[in-house]
Design a protein around this motif. Structure first.
Motif, mmCIF file in Angstrom:
data_model
loop_
_atom_site.group_PDB
_atom_site.id
_atom_site.type_symbol
_atom_site.label_atom_id
_atom_site.label_comp_id
_atom_site.label_asym_id
_atom_site.label_seq_id
_atom_site.Cartn_x
_atom_site.Cartn_y
_atom_site.Cartn_z
ATOM 1 N N UNK A 281 -4.644 4.519 -4.574
ATOM 2 C CA UNK A 281 -4.875 3.241 -5.245
ATOM 3 C C UNK A 281 -4.265 3.217 -6.645
ATOM 4 N N UNK A 282 -3.951 2.009 -7.136
ATOM 5 C CA UNK A 282 -3.473 1.850 -8.508
ATOM 6 C C UNK A 282 -4.548 2.314 -9.507
ATOM 7 N N UNK A 283 -4.119 2.678 -10.742
ATOM 8 C CA UNK A 283 -2.793 2.427 -11.312
ATOM 9 C C UNK A 283 -1.702 3.416 -10.880
ATOM 10 N N UNK A 284 -2.038 4.438 -10.086
ATOM 11 C CA UNK A 284 -1.015 5.346 -9.598
ATOM 12 C C UNK A 284 0.051 4.556 -8.851
ATOM 13 N N UNK B 119 -4.711 8.734 -12.020
ATOM 14 C CA UNK B 119 -5.083 9.836 -11.135
ATOM 15 C C UNK B 119 -4.668 9.567 -9.696
ATOM 16 N N UNK B 120 -4.495 10.645 -8.932
ATOM 17 C CA UNK B 120 -4.170 10.507 -7.508
ATOM 18 C C UNK B 120 -5.475 10.251 -6.768
ATOM 19 N N UNK B 121 -5.951 9.014 -6.881
ATOM 20 C CA UNK B 121 -7.258 8.632 -6.346
ATOM 21 C C UNK B 121 -7.085 7.759 -5.107
ATOM 22 N N UNK C 194 0.831 -1.204 0.000
ATOM 23 C CA UNK C 194 0.000 0.000 0.000
ATOM 24 C C UNK C 194 0.859 1.245 0.000
ATOM 25 N N UNK C 195 0.348 2.298 -0.636
ATOM 26 C CA UNK C 195 0.916 3.645 -0.514
ATOM 27 C C UNK C 195 -0.102 4.466 0.274
ATOM 28 N N UNK C 196 0.286 4.860 1.485
ATOM 29 C CA UNK C 196 -0.644 5.454 2.437
ATOM 30 C C UNK C 196 0.109 6.465 3.290
ATOM 31 N N UNK C 197 -0.572 7.514 3.724
ATOM 32 C CA UNK C 197 0.040 8.531 4.580
ATOM 33 C C UNK C 197 0.364 7.926 5.943
ATOM 34 N N UNK C 198 1.645 8.015 6.328
ATOM 35 C CA UNK C 198 2.084 7.457 7.607
ATOM 36 C C UNK C 198 3.047 8.422 8.286
#
Length: 369
Positions: free
Chosen positions: A167-170, A178-180, A72-76
């Motif tokens: 979320x992907x595809x980003x 998109x930065x979704x 995951x890519x998530x704010x941490x």
């Protein structure tokens, strides 16, 4: 008597934890657990961090894990996007959420005075029921419910109180999107841990970044008031001092190689945690980027380690199939350093532009002075 560690001993210990003394045979998930994630707010530059650290690394498996929700890519930490395993995201996010909330209040709180934040969070969650949303799309939906308030400020506040995953595809290798976002409960469909232990955070941080002062751990995490946590952990830790007399905490069995351990050339990406995770960065960074022409520019330098310390920056471009990696050293180089930069740089260029017909490493002259 407490042992003092000098800057080179700290340097080698940190490089060993960060998998930068020799490339590791760990899998990508294992490496991310060891490093407690990679800072990854850019879509793809962080792939270089894995290439630099792992033997025989290719990006396709990582991209596949990201596409499937295994990573995951998530704010941490520090409120920034990190690439982590799902398991680490679920316990880290609740611990660092106060950091994200604090930063969001400071940036947007004045625009939301009087707004019921619990109601905002509920409406924000409901907005994701059908699909992933960009912040602009989320803000537009929120203004339909709260027309008196700023949409962008509300969207960012939802990000602070709802654990949103980019979320992907980003972020997929060689792709864009998109930065979704979606709440982690929807992607990948897992609930956050209800009561994670801050002591686990400190121990894992020391494993990946130690030895560290209390301020180092606070810099990495964004959390404050960790002295009492280290005091509770003190019986199971070893304690050193740095050359300024500050206490350094570490795990007893963690690697601390000798100061003269060879450190190979390593190319770092622009937001590499190695340069962002200590209050005192002199264990790897002994130059001021502002003095090297980076003051006031909207750019985070991509650095090169020589003998373990930042000694150059690099750029890469591959127009019309001709790939050029340009290295800008901060000092005069030895012949061996030049050879190492070229050898490693050509490998990096081939990783970044595998279809290029030609690869060249250019080393500029250091700035005078």
């Amino acid at each position: 008597m407490t042992v003092t560690l000098d800057s080179r001993e700290l340097n080698r210990a940190t490089l060993a934890r960060q998998l930068l003394l020799e490339r590791s045979e760990l899998t990508v998930p294992q490496a991310l657990e060891r490093l407690l994630g990679l800072q990854a707010q850019t879509p793809q530059t962080w792939y270089v961090g894995l290439w630099t650290s792992l033997a025989g690394y290719t990006p396709e498996e990582t991209s596949g894990l990201l596409a499937e929700g295994g990573l995951l890519r998530i704010a941490l930490m520090r409120g920034t996007i990190h690439l982590v395993t799902v398991e680490d995201a679920l316990w880290l996010r609740p611990l660092v959420e106060p950091v994200i909330e604090r930063g969001t209040r400071g940036a947007f709180g004045r625009k939301l005075v009087g707004l019921d934040l619990a109601e905002l969070a509920a409406v924000g969650r409901a907005a994701f029921a059908e699909r992933a949303l960009t912040y602009a799309e989320l803000g537009k939906l929120l203004t339909e419910h709260f027309p008196a308030y700023d949409g962008a400020a509300m969207a960012q506040t939802v990000r602070a109180v709802v654990p949103l995953v980019q979320v992907p595809p980003r972020g997929l290798w060689g792709r864009s999107g998109p930065v979704a976002h979606l709440p982690v409960e929807q992607w990948p469909g897992r609930a956050l841990e209800p009561a994670p232990d801050v002591e686990q955070l400190v121990l894992r941080q020391l494993a990946g970044f130690g030895p560290c002062t209390v301020r180092d751990i606070q810099q990495w995490s964004g959390l404050t008031r960790l002295t009492e946590v280290l005091d509770r952990l003190r019986p199971q830790l070893v304690v050193f001092r740095d050359e300024q007399g500050r206490e350094l905490f570490d795990l007893p069995d963690a690697p601390r190689p000798p100061a003269d351990t060879p450190a190979p050339v390593r190319y770092l990406y622009d937001f590499d945690n190695l340069l962002l995770s200590h209050a005192d960065r002199s264990r790897v960074l002994t130059v001021d980027f502002a003095d090297q022409g980076f003051a006031g520019v909207n750019e985070m330098p991509r650095s090169v380690l020589l003998d373990g310390f930042v000694a150059a920056t690099w750029r890469h471009a591959a127009p019309k199939g001709e790939a050029v990696l340009t290295v800008r050293p901060f000092r005069r180089l030895t012949p061996g350093e030049r050879d190492g930069l070229v050898t490693e740089g050509e490998l990096l260029s081939r990783f970044l532009a595998p279809k290029a017909a030609r690869h060249e490493v250019r080393i500029t002259a250091p700035e005078p002075g």
